[in-house]
Structures are given as structure tokens and as C-alpha cells.
Design a protein around this motif. Structure first.
Motif, PDB file in Angstrom:
ATOM      1  N   PHE A 159      -4.514   4.241  -6.232  1.00 46.18           N
ATOM      2  CA  PHE A 159      -3.737   5.057  -7.189  1.00 46.18           C
ATOM      3  C   PHE A 159      -2.183   4.720  -7.003  1.00 46.18           C
ATOM      4  O   PHE A 159      -1.914   3.908  -5.911  1.00 46.18           O
ATOM      5  CB  PHE A 159      -3.663   6.557  -6.743  1.00 46.18           C
ATOM      6  N   ASP A 185       2.239   8.243   0.552  1.00 47.77           N
ATOM      7  CA  ASP A 185       0.580   8.489   0.437  1.00 47.77           C
ATOM      8  C   ASP A 185       0.063   7.524  -0.491  1.00 47.77           C
ATOM      9  O   ASP A 185       0.666   7.021  -1.702  1.00 47.77           O
ATOM     10  CB  ASP A 185       0.504   9.776  -0.231  1.00 47.77           C
ATOM     11  N   GLU A 237      -2.298  13.257   6.053  1.00 52.67           N
ATOM     12  CA  GLU A 237      -3.549  13.061   5.525  1.00 52.67           C
ATOM     13  C   GLU A 237      -4.296  11.978   6.064  1.00 52.67           C
ATOM     14  O   GLU A 237      -3.776  10.859   6.386  1.00 52.67           O
ATOM     15  CB  GLU A 237      -3.454  12.567   3.998  1.00 52.67           C
ATOM     16  N   ASP A 286      -7.282   6.418   1.286  1.00 54.61           N
ATOM     17  CA  ASP A 286      -6.358   7.522   0.897  1.00 54.61           C
ATOM     18  C   ASP A 286      -5.817   8.010   2.451  1.00 54.61           C
ATOM     19  O   ASP A 286      -6.560   8.599   3.245  1.00 54.61           O
ATOM     20  CB  ASP A 286      -7.160   8.649   0.253  1.00 54.61           C
ATOM     21  N   MET A 287      -4.450   7.922   2.360  1.00 55.92           N
ATOM     22  CA  MET A 287      -3.665   8.352   3.758  1.00 55.92           C
ATOM     23  C   MET A 287      -2.384   8.647   3.526  1.00 55.92           C
ATOM     24  O   MET A 287      -1.952   8.026   2.423  1.00 55.92           O
ATOM     25  CB  MET A 287      -3.891   7.492   4.728  1.00 55.92           C
ATOM     26  N   THR A 288      -1.970   9.809   4.076  1.00 58.89           N
ATOM     27  CA  THR A 288      -0.429  10.218   3.936  1.00 58.89           C
ATOM     28  C   THR A 288       0.258  10.289   5.375  1.00 58.89           C
ATOM     29  O   THR A 288      -0.564  10.781   6.337  1.00 58.89           O
ATOM     30  CB  THR A 288      -0.164  11.675   3.249  1.00 58.89           C
ATOM     31  N   GLU A 304      -5.465  17.021   4.048  1.00 60.33           N
ATOM     32  CA  GLU A 304      -4.195  16.730   3.753  1.00 60.33           C
ATOM     33  C   GLU A 304      -3.355  17.992   3.758  1.00 60.33           C
ATOM     34  O   GLU A 304      -2.861  18.352   2.305  1.00 60.33           O
ATOM     35  CB  GLU A 304      -4.177  15.873   2.699  1.00 60.33           C
TER      36      GLU A 304
END
Ligand code: ZN
Ligand code: ZN
Length: 356
Positions: free
Chosen positions: A184, A215, A333, A226-228, A319
Motif C-alpha cells: 500500500f 506505516d 503496529e 504491515d508495520m508502523t 495498531e
């Protein structure tokens, strides 16, 4: 693997009142067949499975989807769908009601006269919720690429760079290190922009004394990471540190609470309570997390509406965030696999507040 998935899909036929199923959602197509191309539909009956595609993809489909009869369609794909559905003896054909457009439905209805079209929802998505070990491994690899990108970007981030500079650096690094693409659009939101939970990177320059929310996620073998992380440029103020620590406590409490049998709503409530008790309930306006797989947002949801019970093999994000308009945002996240003992956290980047 494909055989098992086909069998599981067919098990749902009688409950849905169908004797055939038409798959048009790209992620579902890939999940059911292994085909990685971008065009084609899948038609499954009680005992047959077809992959209908055009000239460009026949060879690829033949190689990647050996369990399927590969059928090349001509100018009108719907004519081929009708022929195949008749050959398979399908009378009640399920379709994905949240994918097929009004116009496509009109076209199917007239081309498939004599075959009843039955709207269904979540037939394949229900299978995709629980990942097998190969899927978990792909997600783990995607997340590892993200972790490496985070550590790389910490080395080069400095005041004066734009958010877009940072986002491109993350994207470039991920692609360079094995990602097929980005899952994304990379979010880099600094200072006041951090109060926008989905603040896609802008031309704003990073400034000393700001918190920066990043993110992002890599794609590996079709699966998403997917990480923040939120970092401070320079020494964090007491207020910035306070917000950060509330979010971190909320996240850790939720991670601690996850185990099979708990609902998404129960886990969301754990994090929400920590943030509410600290006085920032109004500033946490989104759900706690979501499933991740071939799509970046899938079932189950960890949110106030998440009634589904978690089971081993689900992969979900955790998250929590606090967003203070005009000041800053903080979100942390991680991506975790639900396991017998609770979770396996597959995000390895550090979570103490990093001051650059
Ligand atoms: Zn994310
Ligand atoms: Zn997420």
C-alpha cells in the motif's frame, strides 16, 4: 494445497445453495489457483475446476494452475463462462456479490440465461482467514523486509528531508531487498500531519522536534507485510513521550491478551481501555487491527464490531494510535500470528521511543 482449498470451498456449496461458483476477485483467484497473473476467472463445480482466461495468460495459467482445466476465451468471456457452466451441469451459480459490479451482473444475467445467479459473500475469504505455514512464511518474509527498511531509514532520516524522500527511501529499499512491490502507499506523516491516521507522504519537510509516523509493508510471494513505527526527530518533549508511552502500553496489553477463542472486539477493548483511562479515548478513532494476507486489509477485524473468535493461524495487526489535531500522532503496529500460547510476533523492529 490447491486440492484442499477446492475441497473446502465445495464444502460450503450446500449451505450457500449453489452447485457452482464463479471467482472474480483477484486475491481469491490467486488463492484458489496459484495463478499470479492479472486476468481470468475461476469456475468451480462439484467435481470440476476451470480457469478461464485470455490468450495472453494461457501458458502461464497452464504452468501455475495445473489442477484446473484451462479454457481460453474469445472476445466475449461470458459466452465461454456459459459454455463451461453448461458443460459442468451448473444450475445455480454463486458469484461474489461484493466484487461483481451492477453492470457485470447485467451482462452475466443476459449471457447466462437459464443459469440462476446466486449472490454469495465471503466464501473464499472465510478460507483465507486462517493461514497455512507457507502463507505465514511468506508474510514473515514480507515483514522482515519491512523491518530491514525501517532500520535502514533510521540511518538516513534527518530534518530537511521531505516525507516523500523518506517514503521513497523505504520503498526503494524494500524493492531492492526482495519485495515484489509495496502493499500500500507508504505513509510518512510528520509533526501535525501525524494526526491524520492515513497521512500518505507529502512534500512537507521533516523538522527537528517532530514525531514521525511511518506505516508501510512489502509484498512477498503475493503476501503483505504491515508495520508502523513512530520516531522522534531529536529529543521528545514530555508530552510527546507521554502519548508514545500510552500507545505502547495499549499495544503491549492487547498483544498480551490475544489468544485463540478471544474475539476481535475483546482485544480491541483491552487497548481502548488503556487509552481511554489515560484520557485519550476520543483520539483513538479507528479499530485496533485487521487480518493481513494476500490483501492488506482482510478478515478478521480487531475492532468494536469484531465478533469473530480468533483461531490459530490467523495473522492480524495490532495498531493502536493517538491522534491530536494540531500537535502530533503516534501509532505502533506489529503483525502477529495467533498461536496456541497466544501470539508469535513477526515484527521485530524495536518499540522503545527512538530519538534521532
Ligand atoms: Zn499499517
Ligand atoms: Zn494495518
Amino acid at each position: 494445497m490447491v486440492k484442499k482449498r477446492l475441497a473446502a470451498l465445495r464444502e460450503g456449496f450446500s449451505l450457500a445453495g449453489i452447485d457452482g461458483f464463479l471467482i472474480t476477485r483477484p486475491e481469491n483467484r490467486r488463492y484458489m489457483t496459484g495463478f499470479t497473473g492479472s486476468s481470468g476467472v475461476v469456475l468451480v463445480s462439484g467435481d470440476r475446476a476451470y480457469f478461464i482466461t485470455d490468450f495472453r495468460y494461457v501458458e502461464q495459467a497452464t504452468n501455475q494452475a495445473p489442477e484446473f482445466h484451462i479454457v481460453k476465451h474469445g472476445l466475449k468471456m461470458t459466452d465461454t463462462i456459459r459454455e463451461v457452466a453448461e458443460e459442468a451441469g451448473i444450475g445455480r451459480l454463486g458469484f461474489e456479490k461484493d466484487v461483481v459490479t451492477y453492470k457485470q451482473h447485467e451482462t452475466f444475467s443476459s449471457a447466462l440465461a437459464g443459469i440462476e445467479l446466486i449472490p454469495t459473500e465471503g466464501m473464499v475469504e472465510a478460507l483465507r482467514k486462517v493461514k497455512d505455514e507457507h502463507e505465514i512464511e511468506a508474510i514473515r518474509q514480507a515483514e522482515a523486509i519491512g523491518d530491514a527498511a525501517f532500520s535502514h531509514v533510521l540511518d538516513i532520516m534527518r530534518p530537511g528531508m521531505t516525507e516523500i524522500d523518506v517514503a521513497l527511501e523505504i520503498e526503494w529499499f524494500m524493492r531492492k531487498n526482495g519485495a515484489e512491490g509495496i502493499g500500500f502507499e507508504v505513509i510518512v506523516a510528520s509533526g501535525e500531519r501525524g494526526a491524520m491516521p492515513h497521512g500518505v507522504a507529502s512534500s512537507k519537510k521533516l523538522a527537528e522536534g517532530e514525531l514521525v509516523v511511518m506505516d508501510f509493508g512489502a509484498v512477498y510471494q503475493g503476501y503483505r507485510g504491515d508495520m508502523t513505527r513512530t520516531v522522534s526527530l531529536g529529543k521528545a518533549s514530555p508530552m510527546q513521550r507521554k502519548l508514545y508511552n500510552i500507545v505502547l502500553r495499549a499495544q503491549e496489553a492487547a498483544l498480551e491478551g490475544i489468544r485463540p477463542g478471544k474475539t476481535g472486539k475483546e482485544i480491541d477493548a483491552i487497548a481502548r481501555k488503556v487509552i481511554e483511562d489515560a484520557g485519550y479515548g476520543e483520539n483513538f478513532g479507528h479499530g485496533l487491527g485487521h487480518g493481513v494476507g494476500l490483501a492488506v486489509h482482510e478478515e478478521p477485524r480487531l475492532s468494536v464490531t469484531g465478533m469473530e473468535e480468533l483461531v490459530c493461524g490467523m495473522v492480524v495487526t495490532v495498531e493502536p494510535g493517538i491522534y491530536v489535531p494540531g500537535f502530533a500522532g503516534v501509532r505502533i503496529e506489529d503483525l502477529v500470528v495467533v498461536s496456541e500460547s497466544g501470539i508469535r510476533n513477526i515484527t521485530s523492529s524495536p518499540k522503545e521511543l527512538i530519538e534521532l
